[in-house]
Design a protein around this motif. Structure first.
Motif: not given
Length: 341
Positions: A12, A18, A20, A24, A79, A82-83, A85-86, A111, A115
């Motif tokens: 990151e 991000n 993450n 979150l 999960r 995260s998948s 919002n990369v 991280s 993520y």
């Protein structure tokens, strides 16, 4: 004889836009972004000012976990979030692809594992070349009573973010709760733990410290940057904050990772001196530096299209670099994320 060069990067900042854990917290926890910023600042104080023994930079990621669970986070929805919002720094996919091809390359990141797995899925980077914070929220039960108590603590932290209040909550109250086992179990890969990951990589592959290129941007990268710098490797701050710049040897301020590819390629084919010569020349005249040094032509073409500054860090330019890098960091990653330690 030249050794086997190897590349290690934080995720990151140098690879993705991000934060993450911050995202979150904002998604799951009531007033979660403010809550995360308070905990992150507390984390910086414990690491940089108090220097508490056995406390690593990045432990924010363990401290917020009981609160994420209290507000409905699970292994699955973390999960899924995260998948979806990369967000990569421009050029990052190509950089990771190239570096995996030309030299042993690793991601060492604070991280959470979901993520990093999502980022690897997106970029085709090998997940087995990653070190990150492993967690299993679902294996820790949380009673309704403790859930309510954590929500009260969240309100208390937002209302009274003073150091003593956070000390009481995190080291007196939560350790006495069943969910306190979650904080004890999780070991974020930050600070000294990142350095330990690099030592693990070196031990398993018989690499030498002088052959390491490390790229970082924050307080969680202090120890690995120091390690690379002090042992004759390449220590790069990529849009770094003051913590990274204080411990790096080279500063990159850029809107694209192609400069990371360029430095790594020169280091891999030549040596540290070639990289330092290129950086010194680039500061004076970027176009001439690229022309006068054995830069990969394809990288040179892409580099010319970016907004990139590259300098060797000295006592004379350190404060200016801190100001400019922190400002650019916020432009690239946003005020909230860019302002975190």
């Amino acid at each position: 004889m030249l050794g086997k060069k190897f590349f290690v990067s934080d995720c990151e900042g140098p690879i993705s836009v991000n934060d993450n854990a911050f995202e979150l917290a904002g998604h799951f926890i009531e007033d979660g972004e403010k809550f995360f910023q308070i905990i992150s600042h507390y984390d910086d104080i414990l690491v940089d000012e108090i220097k508490r023994p056995d406390y690593n930079a990045g432990n924010t990621l363990k401290l917020i976990l009981p609160f994420l669970k209290a507000y409905g986070a699970t292994n699955l929805n973390m999960r899924e979030f995260s998948s979806k919002n990369v967000l990569l720094i421009p050029g990052a996919r190509a950089t990771l692809g190239l570096l995996q091809f030309i030299m042993p390359s690793y991601i060492v990141s604070t991280s959470y594992e979901p993520y990093i797995q999502a980022l690897c899925d997106l970029t085709n980077f090998s997940f087995n070349k990653c070190y990150c914070t492993r967690l299993d929220l679902d294996s820790h039960p949380l009673s309704e009573e403790e859930k309510d108590k954590l929500k009260e603590f969240r309100f208390s932290i937002i209302s009274d973010p003073e150091f003593d209040n956070l000390e009481r909550i995190f080291w007196e109250e939560i350790p006495g709760m069943e969910i306190g086992s979650l904080i004890k179990e999780i070991k974020p890969v930050g600070g000294e733990a990142k350095k330990e990951a690099i030592l693990d990589i070196m031990g398993k592959n018989n690499y030498q410290a002088c052959d390491l290129m490390y790229v970082g941007d924050s307080i969680t990268d202090v120890e690995p940057l120091q390690y690379a710098k002090e042992n004759g490797g390449i220590a790069v701050s990529f849009n770094g904050n003051e913590f990274a710049l204080d411990n790096a040897s080279i500063a990159v301020i850029s809107d694209n990772t192609v400069i990371t590819s360029t430095i790594a390629d020169l280091f891999n084919r030549y040596d540290r001196e070639m990289v330092l010569e290129f950086a010194a020349s680039f500061k004076k005249n970027p176009e001439k530096a690229v022309k006068d040094h054995p830069v990969n032509p394809q990288l040179a073409y892409k580099l010319a299209e970016t907004n990139t500054r590259l300098e060797i860090i000295t006592e004379d330019n350190l404060e200016e670099l801190k100001e400019d890098s922190c400002k650019f960091r916020k432009e690239i990653r946003g005020e909230s994320i860019g302002g975190l330690g």
